[in-house]
Design an enzyme around this catalytic site. Structure first.
Site, PDB file in Angstrom:
ATOM      1  N   GLY A  27       4.831  -4.978   7.453  1.00  0.00           N
ATOM      2  CA  GLY A  27       5.793  -3.894   7.575  1.00  0.00           C
ATOM      3  C   GLY A  27       6.336  -3.782   8.986  1.00  0.00           C
ATOM      4  O   GLY A  27       6.629  -2.688   9.468  1.00  0.00           O
ATOM      5  N   ASN A  29       9.179  -4.483  10.180  1.00  0.00           N
ATOM      6  CA  ASN A  29      10.629  -4.349  10.304  1.00  0.00           C
ATOM      7  C   ASN A  29      11.095  -2.905  10.444  1.00  0.00           C
ATOM      8  O   ASN A  29      12.277  -2.658  10.671  1.00  0.00           O
ATOM      9  CB  ASN A  29      11.331  -4.978   9.095  1.00  0.00           C
ATOM     10  CG  ASN A  29      10.944  -4.299   7.795  1.00  0.00           C
ATOM     11  OD1 ASN A  29       9.889  -4.611   7.240  1.00  0.00           O
ATOM     12  ND2 ASN A  29      11.758  -3.379   7.298  1.00  0.00           N
ATOM     13  N   GLY A  31       9.816   1.615  11.112  1.00  0.00           N
ATOM     14  CA  GLY A  31       8.807   2.631  11.370  1.00  0.00           C
ATOM     15  C   GLY A  31       7.843   2.257  12.466  1.00  0.00           C
ATOM     16  O   GLY A  31       8.196   1.601  13.456  1.00  0.00           O
ATOM     17  N   ILE A  32       6.605   2.675  12.303  1.00  0.00           N
ATOM     18  CA  ILE A  32       5.577   2.403  13.300  1.00  0.00           C
ATOM     19  C   ILE A  32       5.367   0.903  13.457  1.00  0.00           C
ATOM     20  O   ILE A  32       5.172   0.402  14.572  1.00  0.00           O
ATOM     21  CB  ILE A  32       4.266   3.108  12.909  1.00  0.00           C
ATOM     22  CG1 ILE A  32       4.441   4.629  13.041  1.00  0.00           C
ATOM     23  CG2 ILE A  32       3.107   2.640  13.784  1.00  0.00           C
ATOM     24  CD1 ILE A  32       3.296   5.426  12.468  1.00  0.00           C
ATOM     25  N   GLY A  33       5.429   0.157  12.350  1.00  0.00           N
ATOM     26  CA  GLY A  33       5.245  -1.290  12.427  1.00  0.00           C
ATOM     27  C   GLY A  33       6.257  -1.951  13.338  1.00  0.00           C
ATOM     28  O   GLY A  33       5.928  -2.891  14.077  1.00  0.00           O
ATOM     29  N   SER A 156      -4.148   7.056   8.374  1.00  0.00           N
ATOM     30  CA  SER A 156      -3.226   8.178   8.428  1.00  0.00           C
ATOM     31  C   SER A 156      -4.001   9.470   8.559  1.00  0.00           C
ATOM     32  O   SER A 156      -5.082   9.634   7.965  1.00  0.00           O
ATOM     33  CB  SER A 156      -2.367   8.228   7.161  1.00  0.00           C
ATOM     34  OG  SER A 156      -1.624   9.434   7.098  1.00  0.00           O
ATOM     35  N   TYR A 181      -1.366   9.646  -2.045  1.00  0.00           N
ATOM     36  CA  TYR A 181      -1.069   8.920  -0.805  1.00  0.00           C
ATOM     37  C   TYR A 181      -2.226   9.041   0.179  1.00  0.00           C
ATOM     38  O   TYR A 181      -2.694   8.038   0.741  1.00  0.00           O
ATOM     39  CB  TYR A 181       0.210   9.459  -0.164  1.00  0.00           C
ATOM     40  CG  TYR A 181       0.440   8.882   1.215  1.00  0.00           C
ATOM     41  CD1 TYR A 181       0.880   7.569   1.372  1.00  0.00           C
ATOM     42  CD2 TYR A 181       0.171   9.630   2.366  1.00  0.00           C
ATOM     43  CE1 TYR A 181       1.060   7.020   2.632  1.00  0.00           C
ATOM     44  CE2 TYR A 181       0.357   9.095   3.630  1.00  0.00           C
ATOM     45  CZ  TYR A 181       0.797   7.789   3.759  1.00  0.00           C
ATOM     46  OH  TYR A 181       0.964   7.248   5.011  1.00  0.00           O
TER      47      TYR A 181
END
Length: 314
Positions: A27, A29, A31-33, A156, A181
């Site tokens: 991931g 590409n 957000g946090i990644g 999270s 989630y």
């Protein structure tokens, strides 16, 4: 008196060099990644962005190179919601060793109904946990080939108030999106700790570390067009939140430290300094709901049965 120079304090804006290292960010590409990849790229390492969307990965690499012109970047197609595709990732990487993988990719649903992956698993549990469980299995030979590789699991804060139900991992009996989630992220974090216990038992040189980003909001995140554009209205509207929360650039700091800091050890949990919500990364006690090793072992066995993978045996 020792002549060794003292280790300088950790500085999120002055990271140590990592030339020659190879890091994979799932991931990577968005957000946090994305910010994990951007910050690691500035260390001289080769950073591989794992993404299910090649066009978005290309846009992310363009954005990173705009800020880090010397960045060594690559992308591989990686969809943690598709278990059968993950076994091809090691060959796609085209490397002899992997120094770290940051298990960051994920999905969060806000509303019912319950959805499933193509493999028939509840979407959040299947993507956030099972996909990374299987991916780690396939990557373990490359990780073991490195001198001291790290598996960094992005947890999270939403998981801190949840408990895992080993008899309803797929939320078939009681599906509530926010709770599901949180439990999927809790499963990821249980996996990270159990993986480290099994690696230590096996005498492996690979370490497994947990991190979480605290309270990381898009509206507090600096723009990285076209990956992320923060509007003036969004910035002004959430200004008060900046007293307690932070942007995703800062949410990346614990993961980056877990990859680079030689003082970090397997089985640790790193998060933001101020109330676990914002600030520079610090070591914090493992949360109480992560200390039940019986639950972790049951989750491991169920994950092995559901994926056909076992990261602790490669």
């Amino acid at each position: 008196m020792s002549s060794a120079s003292p280790t300088p304090p950790w500085n999120v804006h002055r990271l140590p060099r990592a030339d020659g290292s190879v890091f994979l960010v799932t991931g990577g590409n968005a957000g946090i990644g994305y910010f994990v990849a951007e910050q690691l790229a500035a260390t001289g390492a080769t950073v591989v962005l794992g993404s299910r969307n090649p066009a978005k990965a290309e846009s992310a690499m363009v954005s990173i190179r705009a800020r880090v012109p010397e960045a060594r970047l690559r992308a591989v197609r990686l969809d943690v919601a598709d278990l059968s595709s993950l076994r091809t990732v090691p060959d796609a990487l085209g490397v002899e060793r992997l120094d770290a993988v940051i298990l960051n990719a994920g999905v969060a649903l806000d509303d019912p109904p319950r959805q499933e992956t193509g493999d028939g698993h509840e979407l959040m549990f299947g993507t956030n946990h099972l996909g990374h469980f299987a991916l780690t299995h396939w990557l373990m030979p490359l990780l073991s080939a490195a001198p001291a590789a790290r598996v960094v699991t992005m947890g999270s804060f939403a998981a801190k108030s949840e408990l895992l139900d080993p008899d309803d991992l797929q939320s078939r009996k009681d599906y509530r999106p926010k709770r599901t989630y949180g439990r999927s992220k809790l499963a990821q974090m249980h996996f990270g700790l159990e993986l480290d216990r099994r690696l230590r038992t096996a005498g492996s040189t690979v370490a497994s570390v947990l991190v979480h980003p605290g309270g990381a909001l898009d509206s507090l995140t600096p723009s990285r067009p076209p990956v992320h554009v923060r509007t003036t209205a969004a910035r002004l509207g959430t200004a008060p939140a900046g007293l307690l929360l932070q942007g995703k650039h800062a949410g990346a700091w614990p993961a980056v430290r877990a990859v680079l800091d030689p003082a970090v050890r397997g089985g640790q949990l790193w998060g933001p300094r101020a109330f676990g919500l914002r600030g520079e990364p610090r070591l914090e006690p493992v949360w109480t709901n992560l200390t039940d090793t019986t639950v972790a072992a049951r989750l491991w066995d169920a994950s092995r049965d559901l994926t056909g993978a076992d990261p602790g045996t490669r």
